[in-house]
Design a protein around this motif. Structure first.
Motif, PDB file in Angstrom:
ATOM      1  N   ILE A   1      22.990   8.715  43.337  1.00 52.39           N
ATOM      2  CA  ILE A   1      20.746   9.465  43.867  1.00 52.39           C
ATOM      3  C   ILE A   1      20.067   8.556  44.102  1.00 52.39           C
ATOM      4  O   ILE A   1      19.997   7.879  42.735  1.00 52.39           O
ATOM      5  N   VAL A   2      19.384   7.972  45.245  1.00 51.99           N
ATOM      6  CA  VAL A   2      18.113   7.302  45.102  1.00 51.99           C
ATOM      7  C   VAL A   2      16.594   6.864  45.013  1.00 51.99           C
ATOM      8  O   VAL A   2      16.970   7.771  46.176  1.00 51.99           O
ATOM      9  N   ASP A   3      16.167   6.623  44.393  1.00 53.51           N
ATOM     10  CA  ASP A   3      15.168   7.213  44.112  1.00 53.51           C
ATOM     11  C   ASP A   3      14.330   5.321  43.409  1.00 53.51           C
ATOM     12  O   ASP A   3      14.798   5.813  42.701  1.00 53.51           O
ATOM     13  N   ASP A   4      12.922   5.388  44.078  1.00 56.42           N
ATOM     14  CA  ASP A   4      12.348   3.898  43.329  1.00 56.42           C
ATOM     15  C   ASP A   4      11.495   4.680  41.545  1.00 56.42           C
ATOM     16  O   ASP A   4      10.961   4.232  41.305  1.00 56.42           O
TER      17      ASP A   4
ATOM     18  N   SER B   1      16.892   1.179  43.854  1.00 52.01           N
ATOM     19  CA  SER B   1      16.687   0.507  45.575  1.00 52.01           C
ATOM     20  C   SER B   1      17.550   1.292  46.356  1.00 52.01           C
ATOM     21  O   SER B   1      18.755   1.164  45.922  1.00 52.01           O
ATOM     22  N   GLY B   2      17.821   0.689  47.406  1.00 51.55           N
ATOM     23  CA  GLY B   2      18.433   1.180  47.955  1.00 51.55           C
ATOM     24  C   GLY B   2      19.520   0.188  48.404  1.00 51.55           C
ATOM     25  O   GLY B   2      20.501   0.380  48.958  1.00 51.55           O
ATOM     26  N   ARG B   3      18.718  -1.201  48.191  1.00 51.51           N
ATOM     27  CA  ARG B   3      20.370  -2.618  48.102  1.00 51.51           C
ATOM     28  C   ARG B   3      20.216  -2.340  46.757  1.00 51.51           C
ATOM     29  O   ARG B   3      21.547  -2.313  46.741  1.00 51.51           O
ATOM     30  N   ALA B   4      20.305  -1.509  45.656  1.00 51.99           N
ATOM     31  CA  ALA B   4      21.558  -1.296  44.544  1.00 51.99           C
ATOM     32  C   ALA B   4      22.339  -0.680  45.188  1.00 51.99           C
ATOM     33  O   ALA B   4      23.389  -0.521  44.351  1.00 51.99           O
ATOM     34  N   ALA B   5      22.054   0.621  45.706  1.00 51.31           N
ATOM     35  CA  ALA B   5      22.611   1.507  46.075  1.00 51.31           C
ATOM     36  C   ALA B   5      23.745   1.380  46.890  1.00 51.31           C
ATOM     37  O   ALA B   5      24.948   1.320  46.830  1.00 51.31           O
TER      38      ALA B   5
ATOM     39  N   MET C   1      26.013  -0.846  44.634  1.00 56.92           N
ATOM     40  CA  MET C   1      26.784   0.086  44.451  1.00 56.92           C
ATOM     41  C   MET C   1      27.969   0.862  45.033  1.00 56.92           C
ATOM     42  O   MET C   1      29.541   0.571  44.872  1.00 56.92           O
ATOM     43  N   LEU C   2      27.400   1.227  46.120  1.00 59.50           N
ATOM     44  CA  LEU C   2      28.783   1.706  47.284  1.00 59.50           C
ATOM     45  C   LEU C   2      29.755   0.643  47.883  1.00 59.50           C
ATOM     46  O   LEU C   2      30.671   1.623  47.910  1.00 59.50           O
ATOM     47  N   GLU C   3      29.293  -0.307  47.674  1.00 55.46           N
ATOM     48  CA  GLU C   3      30.592  -1.618  48.456  1.00 55.46           C
ATOM     49  C   GLU C   3      31.554  -1.748  47.869  1.00 55.46           C
ATOM     50  O   GLU C   3      32.337  -2.412  48.087  1.00 55.46           O
ATOM     51  N   ARG C   4      30.994  -1.503  46.232  1.00 58.41           N
ATOM     52  CA  ARG C   4      31.953  -1.617  45.428  1.00 58.41           C
ATOM     53  C   ARG C   4      33.338  -0.341  45.492  1.00 58.41           C
ATOM     54  O   ARG C   4      32.921  -0.194  46.283  1.00 58.41           O
ATOM     55  N   ASP C   5      34.249  -0.743  44.491  1.00 59.76           N
ATOM     56  CA  ASP C   5      34.658   0.767  44.591  1.00 59.76           C
ATOM     57  C   ASP C   5      34.680   2.225  44.494  1.00 59.76           C
ATOM     58  O   ASP C   5      35.164   3.208  44.831  1.00 59.76           O
ATOM     59  N   ASP C   6      32.643   2.393  44.348  1.00 63.47           N
ATOM     60  CA  ASP C   6      32.303   3.320  43.990  1.00 63.47           C
ATOM     61  C   ASP C   6      32.553   4.411  45.794  1.00 63.47           C
ATOM     62  O   ASP C   6      32.248   5.548  45.597  1.00 63.47           O
ATOM     63  N   CYS C   7      32.273   3.345  46.819  1.00 57.87           N
ATOM     64  CA  CYS C   7      32.517   4.215  47.575  1.00 57.87           C
ATOM     65  C   CYS C   7      33.728   5.182  47.376  1.00 57.87           C
ATOM     66  O   CYS C   7      33.464   6.370  49.065  1.00 57.87           O
ATOM     67  N   GLU C   8      34.375   4.539  47.251  1.00 55.23           N
ATOM     68  CA  GLU C   8      36.010   5.754  47.023  1.00 55.23           C
ATOM     69  C   GLU C   8      35.649   6.995  46.270  1.00 55.23           C
ATOM     70  O   GLU C   8      37.090   8.112  46.363  1.00 55.23           O
ATOM     71  N   ARG C   9      34.723   7.169  45.811  1.00 63.09           N
ATOM     72  CA  ARG C   9      34.646   8.709  44.605  1.00 63.09           C
ATOM     73  C   ARG C   9      33.213   8.921  45.009  1.00 63.09           C
ATOM     74  O   ARG C   9      32.881   9.632  44.786  1.00 63.09           O
ATOM     75  N   CYS C  10      32.427   8.178  46.404  1.00 63.07           N
ATOM     76  CA  CYS C  10      31.440   9.193  46.820  1.00 63.07           C
ATOM     77  C   CYS C  10      31.714   9.299  46.641  1.00 63.07           C
ATOM     78  O   CYS C  10      31.969   9.292  48.186  1.00 63.07           O
ATOM     79  N   SER C  11      31.166  11.376  46.751  1.00 61.62           N
ATOM     80  CA  SER C  11      31.164  12.402  47.349  1.00 61.62           C
ATOM     81  C   SER C  11      29.474  12.524  48.473  1.00 61.62           C
ATOM     82  O   SER C  11      29.662  13.449  49.453  1.00 61.62           O
ATOM     83  N   LEU C  12      28.456  11.911  48.029  1.00 57.11           N
ATOM     84  CA  LEU C  12      27.289  11.992  48.921  1.00 57.11           C
ATOM     85  C   LEU C  12      26.642  10.891  48.364  1.00 57.11           C
ATOM     86  O   LEU C  12      26.459  11.124  46.689  1.00 57.11           O
ATOM     87  N   VAL C  13      25.486  10.680  48.697  1.00 60.38           N
ATOM     88  CA  VAL C  13      24.001   9.338  48.759  1.00 60.38           C
ATOM     89  C   VAL C  13      23.282  11.167  48.836  1.00 60.38           C
ATOM     90  O   VAL C  13      23.449  11.604  49.527  1.00 60.38           O
TER      91      VAL C  13
ATOM     92  N   ARG D   1      15.777   5.235  55.079  1.00 57.81           N
ATOM     93  CA  ARG D   1      16.030   5.353  57.087  1.00 57.81           C
ATOM     94  C   ARG D   1      16.671   3.635  57.227  1.00 57.81           C
ATOM     95  O   ARG D   1      17.883   3.860  57.647  1.00 57.81           O
ATOM     96  N   GLU D   2      16.792   2.540  56.480  1.00 56.50           N
ATOM     97  CA  GLU D   2      17.571   1.876  56.810  1.00 56.50           C
ATOM     98  C   GLU D   2      18.637   1.733  55.907  1.00 56.50           C
ATOM     99  O   GLU D   2      19.938   1.244  56.081  1.00 56.50           O
ATOM    100  N   VAL D   3      18.568   2.473  54.761  1.00 52.68           N
ATOM    101  CA  VAL D   3      19.723   2.730  54.099  1.00 52.68           C
ATOM    102  C   VAL D   3      21.309   3.014  54.857  1.00 52.68           C
ATOM    103  O   VAL D   3      22.062   3.020  54.937  1.00 52.68           O
ATOM    104  N   ILE D   4      21.013   4.393  55.454  1.00 52.70           N
ATOM    105  CA  ILE D   4      21.369   5.444  56.228  1.00 52.70           C
ATOM    106  C   ILE D   4      22.018   4.788  57.199  1.00 52.70           C
ATOM    107  O   ILE D   4      23.142   4.542  57.434  1.00 52.70           O
ATOM    108  N   ALA D   5      20.924   3.499  57.824  1.00 50.39           N
ATOM    109  CA  ALA D   5      21.305   3.096  58.969  1.00 50.39           C
ATOM    110  C   ALA D   5      22.359   1.652  58.558  1.00 50.39           C
ATOM    111  O   ALA D   5      23.101   1.565  59.557  1.00 50.39           O
TER     112      ALA D   5
END
Length: 236
Positions: A4-7, A31-35, A38-50, A62-66
């Motif tokens: 979950i991502v929110d400032d 923040s979007g950048r922090a999210a 996280m995802l670009e590390r190994d977390d993307c393999e375990r993440c089922s939803l953002v 909008r920039e995060v999803i892009a």
């Protein structure tokens, strides 16, 4: 794992509580950048939803999803966007950018869980199938219709009492009525009603409890309709 991502710390805390109450593993980013890190590390393999807020400094939703959709490692992760607006233009824009769904703030806990389960394929039933209930309770198929018939008036009373509590704006009574949902709903595998009742009981304040109680009333009506459909079918 759900990221979950929110400032806003309060939004992160409340959304995290809702998801953790349903036994989801949660990670948080402010923040979007922090999210993305996280995802670009190994977390993307375990993440089922953002679940991502739209309006954030540094990098908005909008920039995060892009960036996620442009990254082959992240492109398949579903995204639910959080917005303070339910206007058609906002919703169309969100979905057009690749979001699976959206949540409008202030959110209702039961609605959040329903959307999350729908996106990740864990939507619970209005009522369990008779075959599964018979097997789980270790009863015979002929015993199922009387069980359903006996449950209908109990659920009707609970729904009526909850409506009365809402009319009086009495959150204490609403929580007490929600406690009574568990037995009949669990007996017949009404997972959505169970979750909606839990959201009333665990609501952090009076307004949330009453808001969630409205959702519970809708789920109880769906539960009753399912019971009334199943009982005659089983008697034929």
């Amino acid at each position: 794992m759900i990221l979950i991502v929110d400032d806003e710390p309060s939004a992160l805390m409340l959304l995290g509580m809702v998801l953790q109450s349903a036994n989801y593993v949660v990670r948080k980013a402010t923040s979007g950048r922090a999210a993305l890190r996280m995802l670009e590390r190994d977390d993307c393999e375990r993440c089922s939803l953002v679940i991502c807020d739209i309006r954030m400094p540094e990098l908005d939703g909008r920039e995060v999803i892009a960036e996620m959709r442009a990254n082959p490692r992240l492109a398949s992760i579903p995204v639910i966007m959080c917005t303070s607006s339910s206007e058609r233009e906002t919703v169309v824009d969100i979905i057009g950018r690749g979001a699976c769904d959206y949540i409008v703030k202030p959110f209702q806990a039961a609605m959040v869980l329903a959307k999350v389960r729908a996106v990740i394929g864990e939507e619970k039933p209005v009522i369990e199938s008779p075959t599964l209930t018979v097997r789980r309770l270790r009863i015979s198929l002929p015993e199922y219709p009387p069980l359903v018939t006996a449950t209908v008036p109990a659920v009707e009373r609970i729904a009526d009492d909850l409506v009365s509590a809402l009319q009086l704006r009495n959150s204490t009574n609403a929580r007490a009525v929600a406690e009574r949902v568990w037995e009949p709903a669990s007996l017949l595998g009404a997972g959505r009603a169970v979750d909606a009742a839990r959201c009333v009981i665990d609501a952090p304040d009076e307004s949330d409890a009453l808001r969630n109680a409205n959702t519970l009333v809708a789920e109880l009506r769906e539960f009753l309709a399912a019971l009334q459909r199943v009982a005659p079918a089983q008697r034929l």
